[in-house]
Design an enzyme around this catalytic site. Structure first.
Site, PDB file in Angstrom:
ATOM      1  N   GLN A  10      77.903   3.607  66.884  1.00  0.00           N
ATOM      2  CA  GLN A  10      77.183   3.792  65.624  1.00  0.00           C
ATOM      3  C   GLN A  10      77.893   3.130  64.439  1.00  0.00           C
ATOM      4  O   GLN A  10      77.278   2.398  63.660  1.00  0.00           O
ATOM      5  CB  GLN A  10      77.012   5.288  65.340  1.00  0.00           C
ATOM      6  N   ALA A  54      86.020   4.443  70.565  1.00  0.00           N
ATOM      7  CA  ALA A  54      86.716   5.641  71.027  1.00  0.00           C
ATOM      8  C   ALA A  54      86.047   6.185  72.279  1.00  0.00           C
ATOM      9  O   ALA A  54      84.899   5.846  72.596  1.00  0.00           O
ATOM     10  CB  ALA A  54      86.722   6.726  69.945  1.00  0.00           C
ATOM     11  N   THR A  95      88.654  12.213  63.619  1.00  0.00           N
ATOM     12  CA  THR A  95      87.672  13.281  63.690  1.00  0.00           C
ATOM     13  C   THR A  95      88.157  14.595  63.087  1.00  0.00           C
ATOM     14  O   THR A  95      89.367  14.879  63.083  1.00  0.00           O
ATOM     15  CB  THR A  95      87.284  13.522  65.169  1.00  0.00           C
ATOM     16  N   TYR A 119      89.652  16.285  74.256  1.00  0.00           N
ATOM     17  CA  TYR A 119      89.241  15.224  73.328  1.00  0.00           C
ATOM     18  C   TYR A 119      90.024  15.323  72.031  1.00  0.00           C
ATOM     19  O   TYR A 119      90.543  14.323  71.527  1.00  0.00           O
ATOM     20  CB  TYR A 119      87.741  15.332  73.067  1.00  0.00           C
TER      21      TYR A 119
END
Length: 281
Positions: A10, A54, A95, A119
Site C-alpha cells: 500500500q 515488511a 508499527t 510480529y
C-alpha cells in the site's frame, strides 16, 4: 533519486504515484535475503532510502517468527548499515504494535515498548537494528493502514457490507486509521529533508485522526459508501486471533509536526477519496 524497498504494498504503491523514486520489488531485492538489500543500495547509490516493505502477516508470524525476523529486523539492519557506509539517510516504516496496548492515552515515540506477539517482536528488533547502525534515520510508526490497493480493512468491510445486513466488529481496540497516501507523503518529505541535512533523525509517529474503534471505522465506511449494513459492537474476546492485538493503538504525533511540519491526516476525508477511487476502478 530515492530508493524504495517495496513495490506492490500500500505505501510503496502510493510512493510510486508521487514520483521521484525507484521502487524495488521482491524480484530485485528480496527482504528474506538481507545482504541482497544492502547490495542493492550500494549499487544504486541513492540520495536516500525508504523501506516500505515488511512481513505483515501478523497471525502467521506466530508460526514463522524466524522468517518474520529476517524480513522485519535483519533486512532493515542490513539496509541501515549500507546507508551508514554511504552516509545517506534511511526512512523506515514501523508499527504501533511495538507497544503493549495498555492504558488509554496516546503513546509518544519515547514511551516504553512491549511487544505482544512474534510480529511485534520482529518489528521492534528492526527498529533497534537501525538505531544500532548509526545511520541517519527516521523510524515512522503508524497504524491501521488503508488505501484503494491491496488487502485492508476498508476493502474487507466494503465486500462484506455489500452482501450482509449486519456485521459484528471489535469495539474495544482504539487507534487511528491511517491513509497509505499520507504515510507515503510523510516518508518522501522526511527522506528529502534528511538528505538535505534538515529535519531531526529519530523515531516518530503518524496516525490518522480522530482516534476511533474498528467498529467506529466500519460505521464510517458503511455511511460513506451508502451501504445499509448495520455494525454491532463486540469485545476482542468474541473475535479471537492467534496473535494478540493491542487494545490501545493511539499514537502521539506531535513531534512529527514539530520537526518535519507533517500534520496528522483526517482519515475520514482520505476515506472518501479511497472510496471514490475504488468506485471509478
Amino acid at each position: 533519486m530515492i530508493l524504495v524497498f517495496g513495490k506492490t504494498g500500500q505505501v510503496a504503491t502510493e510512493l510510486g504515484r508521487l514520483g521521484g523514486v525507484t521502487l524495488l520489488g521482491r524480484d530485485r531485492a528480496d527482504l528474506s535475503d538481507p545482504q541482497a538489500c544492502a547490495t542493492a543500495i550500494h549499487h544504486a547509490r541513492p540520495r536516500a532510502v525508504i523501506n516500505a516493505a515488511a512481513y505483515t502477516a501478523v497471525d502467521r508470524a506466530e508460526e514463522e517468527e524466524p522468517l518474520a525476523t529476517r524480513i522485519n529486523a535483519e533486512a532493515p539492519g542490513a539496509m541501515a548499515r549500507a546507508c551508514a557506509a554511504l552516509d545517506i539517510p534511511l526512512v523506515h516504516v514501523s508499527t504501533d504494535y511495538v507497544f503493549d496496548g495498555s492504558g488509554d492515552s496516546p503513546r509518544d515515540p519515547g514511551a516504553p515498548t512491549g511487544p505482544l506477539n512474534a510480529y511485534d517482536r520482529s518489528k521492534l528488533a528492526g527498529e533497534q537494528a537501525i538505531r544500532d547502525s548509526h545511520a541517519a534515520h527516521a523510524i515512522l510508526r503508524t497504524s491501521w493502514v488503508f488505501s484503494a490497493h491491496g488487502a485492508n480493512f476498508v476493502k474487507t468491510m466494503l465486500r462484506l457490507g455489500a452482501s450482509r445486513d449486519s456485521l459484528s466488529v471489535v469495539a474495544d481496540q482504539i487507534g487511528g486509521p491511517t491513509p497509505a497516501a499520507a504515510i507515503a507523503g510523510a516518508c518522501q518529505t522526511m527522506a528529502g529533508q534528511l538528505a538535505e541535512g534538515k529535519g531531526t533523525p529519530g523515531t516518530y509517529h503518524l496516525s490518522g485522526g480522530p482516534d476511533t474503534s474498528w467498529a467506529g471505522f466500519a460505521r464510517e465506511i458503511m455511511a460513506q459508501a451508502g451501504l445499509p449494513c448495520r455494525i454491532t459492537d463486540i469485545p476482542t474476546s468474541d473475535f479471537p486471533t492467534p496473535a494478540e492485538r493491542p487494545f490501545n493503538s493511539r499514537l502521539d504525533c506531535r513531534s512529527l509536526a514539530d520537526r518535519f511540519g507533517i500534520a496528522r491526516p483526517d482519515w475520514r476525508r482520505h476515506l472518501s477519496e479511497v472510496l471514490a477511487e475504488l468506485h471509478a476502478a
